[in-house]
Design a protein around this motif. Structure first.
Motif, PDB file in Angstrom:
ATOM      1  N   ALA A   1       0.970  -1.097  -0.225  1.00  0.00           N
ATOM      2  CA  ALA A   1      -0.023   0.351   0.323  1.00  0.00           C
ATOM      3  C   ALA A   1       0.611   0.585   0.476  1.00  0.00           C
ATOM      4  CB  ALA A   1      -0.611   0.590   1.314  1.00  0.00           C
ATOM      5  N   ARG A   2       0.288   2.403  -0.118  1.00  0.00           N
ATOM      6  CA  ARG A   2       1.104   3.787  -0.821  1.00  0.00           C
ATOM      7  C   ARG A   2       1.130   4.032   1.033  1.00  0.00           C
ATOM      8  NH1 ARG A   2       3.233   5.581  -5.876  1.00  0.00           N
ATOM      9  NH2 ARG A   2       3.103   7.571  -4.651  1.00  0.00           N
ATOM     10  N   PRO A   3       1.809   4.968   1.182  1.00  0.00           N
ATOM     11  CA  PRO A   3       1.687   5.373   2.527  1.00  0.00           C
ATOM     12  C   PRO A   3       0.884   6.525   2.715  1.00  0.00           C
ATOM     13  CG  PRO A   3       3.755   6.367   1.446  1.00  0.00           C
ATOM     14  CD  PRO A   3       3.219   5.433   0.961  1.00  0.00           C
ATOM     15  N   GLY A   4       0.261   7.338   1.303  1.00  0.00           N
ATOM     16  CA  GLY A   4      -1.153   7.575   2.047  1.00  0.00           C
ATOM     17  C   GLY A   4      -2.397   6.738   2.113  1.00  0.00           C
ATOM     18  N   THR A   5      -2.210   5.624   1.909  1.00  0.00           N
ATOM     19  CA  THR A   5      -3.413   4.687   1.843  1.00  0.00           C
ATOM     20  C   THR A   5      -4.460   4.856   3.793  1.00  0.00           C
ATOM     21  OG1 THR A   5      -2.460   3.715   0.991  1.00  0.00           O
ATOM     22  CG2 THR A   5      -4.498   2.552   1.516  1.00  0.00           C
ATOM     23  N   LEU A   6      -5.778   5.353   3.613  1.00  0.00           N
ATOM     24  CA  LEU A   6      -6.196   5.698   4.708  1.00  0.00           C
ATOM     25  C   LEU A   6      -6.197   3.854   5.466  1.00  0.00           C
ATOM     26  CD1 LEU A   6     -10.091   7.440   3.736  1.00  0.00           C
ATOM     27  CD2 LEU A   6      -8.052   7.739   5.133  1.00  0.00           C
ATOM     28  N   VAL A   7      -6.094   3.845   6.557  1.00  0.00           N
ATOM     29  CA  VAL A   7      -5.573   3.002   7.579  1.00  0.00           C
ATOM     30  C   VAL A   7      -6.948   1.708   7.589  1.00  0.00           C
ATOM     31  CG1 VAL A   7      -5.737   1.228   9.779  1.00  0.00           C
ATOM     32  CG2 VAL A   7      -4.587   3.321   9.456  1.00  0.00           C
ATOM     33  N   VAL A   8      -8.502   1.795   6.947  1.00  0.00           N
ATOM     34  CA  VAL A   8      -9.542   1.327   6.897  1.00  0.00           C
ATOM     35  C   VAL A   8      -8.930   0.826   5.623  1.00  0.00           C
ATOM     36  CG1 VAL A   8     -11.321   3.654   6.239  1.00  0.00           C
ATOM     37  CG2 VAL A   8     -11.748   1.603   7.280  1.00  0.00           C
ATOM     38  N   ASP A   9      -8.935   1.609   5.175  1.00  0.00           N
ATOM     39  CA  ASP A   9      -8.486   0.585   3.048  1.00  0.00           C
ATOM     40  C   ASP A   9      -7.546  -0.127   3.897  1.00  0.00           C
ATOM     41  OD1 ASP A   9     -10.496   2.403   2.620  1.00  0.00           O
ATOM     42  OD2 ASP A   9      -9.315   4.083   1.525  1.00  0.00           O
ATOM     43  N   ALA A  10      -6.785  -0.043   4.627  1.00  0.00           N
ATOM     44  CA  ALA A  10      -5.196  -1.344   4.413  1.00  0.00           C
ATOM     45  C   ALA A  10      -6.313  -2.639   5.194  1.00  0.00           C
ATOM     46  CB  ALA A  10      -4.115  -0.922   5.132  1.00  0.00           C
ATOM     47  N   VAL A  11      -6.843  -2.033   6.061  1.00  0.00           N
ATOM     48  CA  VAL A  11      -7.952  -2.876   6.881  1.00  0.00           C
ATOM     49  C   VAL A  11      -8.638  -3.952   5.719  1.00  0.00           C
ATOM     50  CG1 VAL A  11      -9.383  -3.700   8.531  1.00  0.00           C
ATOM     51  CG2 VAL A  11      -7.906  -2.034   9.322  1.00  0.00           C
ATOM     52  N   ASN A  12      -9.420  -3.366   4.874  1.00  0.00           N
ATOM     53  CA  ASN A  12     -10.321  -4.681   3.870  1.00  0.00           C
ATOM     54  C   ASN A  12      -9.209  -5.133   3.123  1.00  0.00           C
ATOM     55  OD1 ASN A  12     -12.896  -2.972   5.341  1.00  0.00           O
ATOM     56  ND2 ASN A  12     -12.541  -0.973   3.515  1.00  0.00           N
ATOM     57  N   MET A  13      -7.771  -4.261   2.972  1.00  0.00           N
ATOM     58  CA  MET A  13      -7.484  -5.376   1.666  1.00  0.00           C
ATOM     59  C   MET A  13      -6.578  -5.894   2.389  1.00  0.00           C
ATOM     60  SD  MET A  13      -3.828  -3.634  -0.286  1.00  0.00           S
ATOM     61  CE  MET A  13      -4.496  -1.561  -0.182  1.00  0.00           C
ATOM     62  N   MET A  14      -6.418  -6.163   3.561  1.00  0.00           N
ATOM     63  CA  MET A  14      -5.472  -7.207   4.551  1.00  0.00           C
ATOM     64  C   MET A  14      -6.520  -8.601   4.935  1.00  0.00           C
ATOM     65  SD  MET A  14      -3.564  -5.347   6.930  1.00  0.00           S
ATOM     66  CE  MET A  14      -2.828  -6.110   8.560  1.00  0.00           C
ATOM     67  N   LYS A  15      -7.792  -7.712   5.041  1.00  0.00           N
ATOM     68  CA  LYS A  15      -9.113  -9.289   4.762  1.00  0.00           C
ATOM     69  C   LYS A  15      -9.391  -9.374   3.792  1.00  0.00           C
ATOM     70  CE  LYS A  15     -11.783  -7.032   8.808  1.00  0.00           C
ATOM     71  NZ  LYS A  15     -12.690  -5.899   8.978  1.00  0.00           N
ATOM     72  N   SER A  16      -9.313  -9.283   1.941  1.00  0.00           N
ATOM     73  CA  SER A  16      -9.305 -10.016   1.284  1.00  0.00           C
ATOM     74  C   SER A  16      -8.579 -10.594   1.045  1.00  0.00           C
ATOM     75  CB  SER A  16      -9.806  -8.665   0.347  1.00  0.00           C
ATOM     76  OG  SER A  16      -8.572  -8.032  -0.333  1.00  0.00           O
ATOM     77  N   LYS A  17      -6.590 -10.724   1.394  1.00  0.00           N
ATOM     78  CA  LYS A  17      -6.198 -11.151   0.660  1.00  0.00           C
ATOM     79  C   LYS A  17      -5.703 -12.520   2.593  1.00  0.00           C
ATOM     80  CE  LYS A  17      -5.526  -8.234  -2.498  1.00  0.00           C
ATOM     81  NZ  LYS A  17      -5.122  -9.366  -3.746  1.00  0.00           N
ATOM     82  N   ASN A  18      -5.896 -11.703   2.861  1.00  0.00           N
ATOM     83  CA  ASN A  18      -6.398 -13.257   4.011  1.00  0.00           C
ATOM     84  C   ASN A  18      -4.886 -13.097   4.813  1.00  0.00           C
ATOM     85  OD1 ASN A  18      -7.318 -14.594   6.504  1.00  0.00           O
ATOM     86  ND2 ASN A  18      -6.378 -16.418   4.777  1.00  0.00           N
ATOM     87  N   ILE A  19      -4.483 -11.631   5.116  1.00  0.00           N
ATOM     88  CA  ILE A  19      -2.859 -12.070   5.546  1.00  0.00           C
ATOM     89  C   ILE A  19      -2.822 -10.967   6.818  1.00  0.00           C
ATOM     90  CG2 ILE A  19      -2.419 -12.034   3.248  1.00  0.00           C
ATOM     91  CD1 ILE A  19      -1.905  -8.694   3.211  1.00  0.00           C
ATOM     92  N   THR A  20      -1.590 -10.484   7.733  1.00  0.00           N
ATOM     93  CA  THR A  20      -1.800 -10.502   8.702  1.00  0.00           C
ATOM     94  C   THR A  20      -0.809  -8.794   8.891  1.00  0.00           C
ATOM     95  OG1 THR A  20      -0.454 -11.963   9.457  1.00  0.00           O
ATOM     96  CG2 THR A  20      -2.829 -12.191  10.592  1.00  0.00           C
TER      97      THR A  20
END
Length: 330
Positions: free
Chosen positions: A286-305
């Protein structure tokens, strides 16, 4: 005082439903008061170069505080001033470019009536919210907004109930009409609520919580699997990023990858096997300006921690799900 009767709870429920019905009927009457006076009030507040000062005494004062708070959080600078205190010095808080919204069900609140001559002398616009268009306050105001209801829900007709609810709703109607007119956004709202859950979700970005520098578990591609595991364990994040000496991302290796290798039941020479031979190439970023909530959704969709933070291939940081939980973003 009559003793509390508890034999039949249905009496309480019946009374409660009666109150709700009376209040609903009162609110239905408000529709007729969303008229040209309402529009005029909205336009004046919208173009106000100062603040909206809300006043009220008693129950109207409590409602006024909530209305001022709603204005302030939705893009209309506002604060509440108690009219009794205004009579003893706090009127100095009202500036020349401010607007006063005075609230009184009867329209005859003495503490407000004594302020009106001073407000007029200072050419401060007065908007009054009352239930009586013929009241002294209504007649003195530049704009009067009526909130008349058929009756109070109180069977004695004394305790303000339907009338205070109607006033509160009218205040909300003004605030939301102005919110729409200003094009007030979710991010604007969050800027007024930085400590709340919405503020965190809308304002917090991954660069605000990411691990950087030596805190990132990182190793070069030619390192052995053994070296990588030792370094990964020391950082306690369950992941290690494989980077070139210039900090360019080549891949990532997680404790999940290790379990998959072990489940293959093959002989693994952890001392001599290079980490780049078992890493996952590229990895999720993710890029540094990515919202944390968007990063959460990305991590959930990819099943990563964990997610790497980068610009192009340059590693800038690493965010773990535990970092997000600590920031109260879920």
């Amino acid at each position: 005082m009559t003793p509390l009767v508890t034999e039949n709870p249905c009496h309480f429920q019946k009374t409660g439903r009666t109150v709700l019905q009376i209040v609903r009927e009162g609110l239905q009457q408000l529709d007729q008061y969303i008229n040209e006076d309402f529009t005029h009030a909205c336009k004046i507040i919208y173009h106000c170069r100062g603040k909206v000062v809300v006043m009220g005494i008693g129950k109207s004062g409590h409602i006024g505080k909530k209305i001022a708070s709603t204005f302030a959080s939705t893009g209309t600078p506002s604060f509440f001033v108690h009219p009794a205190e205004a009579n003893h010095g706090d009127l100095g808080m009202v500036g020349a470019n401010d607007i006063v919204i005075a609230i009184s069900n009867s329209g005859e609140a003495l503490e407000i009536l004594t302020l009106i001559p001073v407000l007029k002398r200072r050419h401060i616009i007065l908007i009054c919210i009352t239930s009586r268009p013929e009241s002294t306050m209504a007649c003195a105001a530049k704009i009067h907004i009526c909130v008349k209801v058929p009756k109070e829900a109180c069977p004695l007709g004394l305790a303000p109930t339907s009338s205070t609810t109607a006033t509160l709703v009218m205040g909300d109607a003004l605030a939301i009409a102005l919110l729409n007119a200003r094009g007030f956004t979710q991010e604007d709202f969050a800027l007024s609520h930085p400590g709340g859950a919405l503020g965190h979700k809308v304002l917090l970005r991954v660069e605000d919580i990411m691990h950087t520098g030596n805190d990132i578990p990182c190793i070069q591609p030619d390192a052995s699997l053994s070296q990588a595991l030792l370094h990964m364990t020391s950082k306690k994040m369950g992941v290690i990023v494989i980077c070139s000496i210039e900090g360019l991302i080549k891949g990532i290796f997680t404790d999940g990858d290790l379990r998959r290798i072990l489940n293959l039941n093959i002989n693994i020479d952890v001392q001599n096997m290079r980490i780049d031979s078992v890493m996952t190439q590229f990895g999720i970023r993710a890029r540094p300006g990515t919202l944390v909530v968007d990063a959460v959704n990305m991590m959930k969709s990819k099943n990563i921690t964990c997610i790497m933070i980068s610009i192009n291939d340059q590693l800038l940081g690493l965010v773990h799900i535990h970092d997000i939980l600590r920031a109260s973003i879920t």
